[in-house]
Scaffold this active site. Structure first.
Site, short mmCIF file in Angstrom:
data_model
loop_
_atom_site.label_atom_id
_atom_site.label_comp_id
_atom_site.label_asym_id
_atom_site.label_seq_id
_atom_site.Cartn_x
_atom_site.Cartn_y
_atom_site.Cartn_z
N ALA A 79 44.66 15.11 -82.29
CA ALA A 79 43.21 15.32 -82.41
C ALA A 79 42.80 16.59 -81.67
CB ALA A 79 42.45 14.13 -81.82
N ALA A 80 41.90 17.32 -82.28
CA ALA A 80 41.38 18.53 -81.63
C ALA A 80 40.22 19.07 -82.46
CB ALA A 80 42.46 19.61 -81.56
N THR A 129 50.02 25.20 -79.81
CA THR A 129 49.84 26.10 -80.95
C THR A 129 50.29 27.52 -80.69
OG1 THR A 129 48.12 27.23 -82.23
CG2 THR A 129 47.42 26.28 -80.15
N GLU A 139 48.68 29.95 -81.53
CA GLU A 139 47.48 30.72 -81.15
C GLU A 139 47.52 31.09 -79.66
OE1 GLU A 139 44.19 31.79 -82.43
OE2 GLU A 139 45.52 31.95 -84.14
N TYR A 159 39.33 28.43 -78.53
CA TYR A 159 40.30 27.43 -78.99
C TYR A 159 41.65 27.65 -78.32
CZ TYR A 159 43.86 25.32 -82.01
OH TYR A 159 44.95 24.62 -82.48
N LYS A 171 43.74 25.36 -75.52
CA LYS A 171 45.09 24.83 -75.79
C LYS A 171 46.09 25.27 -74.72
CE LYS A 171 44.91 22.45 -79.77
NZ LYS A 171 45.59 21.18 -80.07
N HIS A 215 50.74 25.60 -90.25
CA HIS A 215 51.36 24.79 -91.29
C HIS A 215 50.26 24.20 -92.17
CE1 HIS A 215 51.14 22.60 -87.48
NE2 HIS A 215 50.77 21.56 -88.21
P1 NAP Z 1 42.78 18.83 -88.31
O1 NAP Z 1 43.09 18.65 -89.76
O2 NAP Z 1 41.60 19.63 -87.90
O3 NAP Z 1 42.69 17.37 -87.68
C1 NAP Z 1 42.23 17.19 -86.37
C2 NAP Z 1 41.70 15.79 -86.23
O4 NAP Z 1 41.20 15.63 -84.89
C3 NAP Z 1 40.55 15.44 -87.17
O5 NAP Z 1 40.89 14.30 -87.92
C4 NAP Z 1 39.40 15.16 -86.22
O6 NAP Z 1 38.63 14.05 -86.60
C5 NAP Z 1 40.09 14.78 -84.95
N1 NAP Z 1 39.21 14.97 -83.80
C6 NAP Z 1 38.45 16.06 -83.50
N2 NAP Z 1 37.76 15.85 -82.38
C7 NAP Z 1 38.06 14.60 -81.95
C8 NAP Z 1 37.66 13.81 -80.86
N3 NAP Z 1 36.76 14.24 -79.97
N4 NAP Z 1 38.18 12.58 -80.71
C9 NAP Z 1 39.06 12.11 -81.61
N5 NAP Z 1 39.48 12.80 -82.71
C10 NAP Z 1 38.98 14.04 -82.86
O7 NAP Z 1 44.05 19.47 -87.55
P2 NAP Z 1 45.58 19.51 -88.04
O8 NAP Z 1 45.78 20.74 -88.83
O9 NAP Z 1 45.98 18.19 -88.54
O10 NAP Z 1 46.29 19.82 -86.63
C11 NAP Z 1 46.67 18.77 -85.78
C12 NAP Z 1 46.77 19.30 -84.36
O11 NAP Z 1 47.73 20.35 -84.30
C13 NAP Z 1 45.49 19.88 -83.78
O12 NAP Z 1 45.47 19.57 -82.42
C14 NAP Z 1 45.65 21.38 -83.96
O13 NAP Z 1 44.91 22.07 -82.99
C15 NAP Z 1 47.14 21.53 -83.76
N6 NAP Z 1 47.80 22.62 -84.47
C16 NAP Z 1 47.62 22.75 -85.81
C17 NAP Z 1 48.32 23.74 -86.49
C18 NAP Z 1 48.17 23.92 -87.97
O14 NAP Z 1 48.55 24.99 -88.47
N7 NAP Z 1 47.70 22.92 -88.70
C19 NAP Z 1 49.17 24.60 -85.78
C20 NAP Z 1 49.33 24.42 -84.42
C21 NAP Z 1 48.66 23.41 -83.77
P3 NAP Z 1 37.48 14.11 -87.69
O15 NAP Z 1 38.21 13.74 -88.93
O16 NAP Z 1 36.56 13.11 -87.17
O17 NAP Z 1 36.91 15.49 -87.71
O1 G4F Z 2 43.46 29.63 -91.59
P1 G4F Z 2 42.91 30.10 -90.30
O2 G4F Z 2 41.52 29.71 -89.98
O3 G4F Z 2 43.94 29.66 -89.21
P2 G4F Z 2 44.23 30.17 -87.71
O4 G4F Z 2 43.05 30.83 -87.13
O5 G4F Z 2 45.51 30.93 -87.74
O6 G4F Z 2 44.43 28.78 -86.95
C1 G4F Z 2 45.22 27.73 -87.50
O7 G4F Z 2 46.55 27.87 -87.07
C2 G4F Z 2 46.74 27.74 -85.65
C3 G4F Z 2 48.24 27.93 -85.38
O8 G4F Z 2 48.53 29.31 -85.27
C4 G4F Z 2 46.25 26.37 -85.22
F1 G4F Z 2 46.45 26.21 -83.88
C5 G4F Z 2 44.79 26.21 -85.55
O9 G4F Z 2 44.37 24.89 -85.22
C6 G4F Z 2 44.61 26.40 -87.06
O10 G4F Z 2 45.26 25.35 -87.71
O11 G4F Z 2 42.97 31.71 -90.26
C7 G4F Z 2 44.17 32.41 -90.51
C8 G4F Z 2 43.86 33.90 -90.58
C9 G4F Z 2 43.02 34.42 -89.40
O12 G4F Z 2 43.55 35.65 -88.99
C10 G4F Z 2 41.63 34.63 -90.00
O13 G4F Z 2 40.88 35.66 -89.38
O14 G4F Z 2 43.08 34.15 -91.74
C11 G4F Z 2 42.02 35.03 -91.41
N1 G4F Z 2 40.95 34.86 -92.39
C12 G4F Z 2 40.52 35.82 -93.24
N2 G4F Z 2 39.48 35.34 -93.98
C13 G4F Z 2 40.20 33.76 -92.57
C14 G4F Z 2 39.28 34.06 -93.58
N3 G4F Z 2 40.27 32.53 -91.99
C15 G4F Z 2 39.39 31.59 -92.44
N4 G4F Z 2 39.45 30.35 -91.91
N5 G4F Z 2 38.44 31.85 -93.41
C16 G4F Z 2 38.35 33.08 -94.01
O15 G4F Z 2 37.52 33.29 -94.87
#
Ligand code: NAP
Ligand code: G4F
Length: 328
Positions: A82-83, A126, A128, A151, A155, A181
């Site tokens: 969760a985040a 992450t 990030e 963010y 983290k 991912h």
């Molecule tokens: P996500 O789709 O945004 O899911 C995050 C979940 O956290 C949502 O279901 C949200 O609930 C819940 N949440 C937010 N605030 C909360 C709170 N106060 N209490 C309880 N639950 C809460 O994220 P994800 O892509 O699955 O990523 C999972 C984790 O990996 C996150 O911590 C993210 O920062 C980290 N991460 C993601 C990536 C990536 O590329 N996906 C990469 C590195 C790290 P709601 O449904 O209620 O909004």
């Molecule tokens: O898809 P993004 O919003 O992902 P970002 O910022 O890389 O973060 C994701 O990955 C992280 C792991 O590295 C996680 F920790 C985090 O929770 C999340 O899952 O943006 C990717 C890139 C950025 O450089 C952003 O500036 O795409 C660029 N971008 C360009 N146009 C955009 C857009 N991003 C978004 N969301 N929307 C746009 O229209």
């Protein structure tokens, strides 16, 4: 006895993929959800596991709810997924982001330390956190952090408090430092899903443009289904350690756009992309690429889905989802 796992963030992207994996391994899975008037089970439904999860109520911002959950379940494993995970929103809501992403982790660790010290803990860290930092354009477990958003800063706190509880109190607490991912159930505001949803809409005549920010940023994009296996493996080791998880390939947002349009058979992608300053970030992370050699060596983990396959999977899923819609 079946192992028990508590997954926070069960309704997001990674929660359902991880839950599916653990269910296949015969775990009893508890999924923590916040209090909603209308909870959204779409992602659990997509993977067909909604009825196999025991949903429990809790909020990372509410210490007492976490204490009660850990005390009553005493799970073998906690996966803290969760985040407030959207980097862009963290500039608009830095305090909320920090309360949930930093303090929330401390609350969970305190609950485990006090009520269930044998519980193994996974923290969703992450790439990030690396931000501007790299060595020859690659990041691994030894790369220093240089976070570029509220963010990422939140983290970094979570990362170090996890390390500290491991070192100070002997908890089995680890960080998975995951690079981006994605999947068909990726949140629509993240750039990959925004693009594949937009491409599908354009293909089906439901839209005529996609508005984006910085096209030159590069990310190491993998498939969420592959990455949750690494989370599971990290908690099965003898020794608690932190791991970088990524594919080792970096592609720009522009390459993602081009690949998605080409796969959908739409020529001249530039015609459909509008650059919109609203989607630019006050400080950007220009380049992320993982070196996951440690995970390969110790966990035996390697990603299976390649970049092109990932784009195709997401475009196909969005086309299927939207095919019966008509233009309003
Ligand atoms: P996500 O789709 O945004 O899911 C995050 C979940 O956290 C949502 O279901 C949200 O609930 C819940 N949440 C937010 N605030 C909360 C709170 N106060 N209490 C309880 N639950 C809460 O994220 P994800 O892509 O699955 O990523 C999972 C984790 O990996 C996150 O911590 C993210 O920062 C980290 N991460 C993601 C990536 C990536 O590329 N996906 C990469 C590195 C790290 P709601 O449904 O209620 O909004
Ligand atoms: O898809 P993004 O919003 O992902 P970002 O910022 O890389 O973060 C994701 O990955 C992280 C792991 O590295 C996680 F920790 C985090 O929770 C999340 O899952 O943006 C990717 C890139 C950025 O450089 C952003 O500036 O795409 C660029 N971008 C360009 N146009 C955009 C857009 N991003 C978004 N969301 N929307 C746009 O229209």
């Amino acid at each position: 006895m079946a192992k028990t796992a508590l997954i926070t963030g069960i309704l997001g992207q990674d929660g359902p993929y991880l839950a599916k994996l653990l269910l296949e391994k015969d775990y009893k899975v508890y999924g923590m959800i916040r209090r909603y008037a209308y909870p959204n089970f779409a992602n659990l439904d997509y993977l067909g596991i909604t009825n196999n999860i025991e949903l429990v109520e809790g909020d990372l911002a509410d210490q007492s709810s976490l204490y009660n959950l850990i005390k009553s379940i005493r799970p073998d494993e906690v996966y803290n997924l969760a985040a407030q995970s959207f980097v862009g929103s963290s500039f608009e809501q830095p305090i909320f982001t920090t309360e949930v992403n930093s303090l929330g982790v401390l609350y969970l660790l305190e609950a485990i330390r006090n009520y269930s010290p044998k519980t193994r803990f996974y923290q969703a860290s992450t790439s990030e956190m690396f931000g501007l930092s790299h060595t020859n354009y690659i990041q691994d477990e030894n790369t220093p952090f240089y976070p570029r958003s509220p963010y990422a800063v939140s983290k970094v706190y979570a990362y170090w408090i996890t390390v500290n509880y491991r070192e100070a109190y002997g908890l089995f607490a680890v960080n998975g430092i995951l690079f981006n991912h994605e999947s068909p159930i990726r949140g629509i505001q993240f750039v990959t899903r925004k693009i594949t949803d937009g491409v599908a809409r354009i293909k089906l005549g439901l839209a005529d443009e996609i508005r984006l920010g910085n096209l030159s940023a590069k990310r190491d994009w993998g498939f969420a289904g592959d990455f949750v296996e690494a989370m599971y493996l990290m908690l099965q080791q003898e020794k608690p350690e932190d791991f970088v998880i990524g594919t080792g390939e970096a592609h720009s947002v522009e390459e993602f756009v081009k690949t998605a349009f080409e796969y959908a058979g739409i020529k001249d992608w530039k015609k459909y992309i509008k650059i919109d300053p609203r989607f630019m970030r006050p400080s950007e992370v220009p380049y992320l690429k993982a070196n996951s050699k440690k995970a390969e060596k110790i966990l035996g983990w390697k990603p299976k889905v390649k970049f092109e396959e990932l784009v195709q999977m997401m475009v196909d899923a969005d086309l299927a989802r939207l095919k019966n819609r008509t233009k309003k």
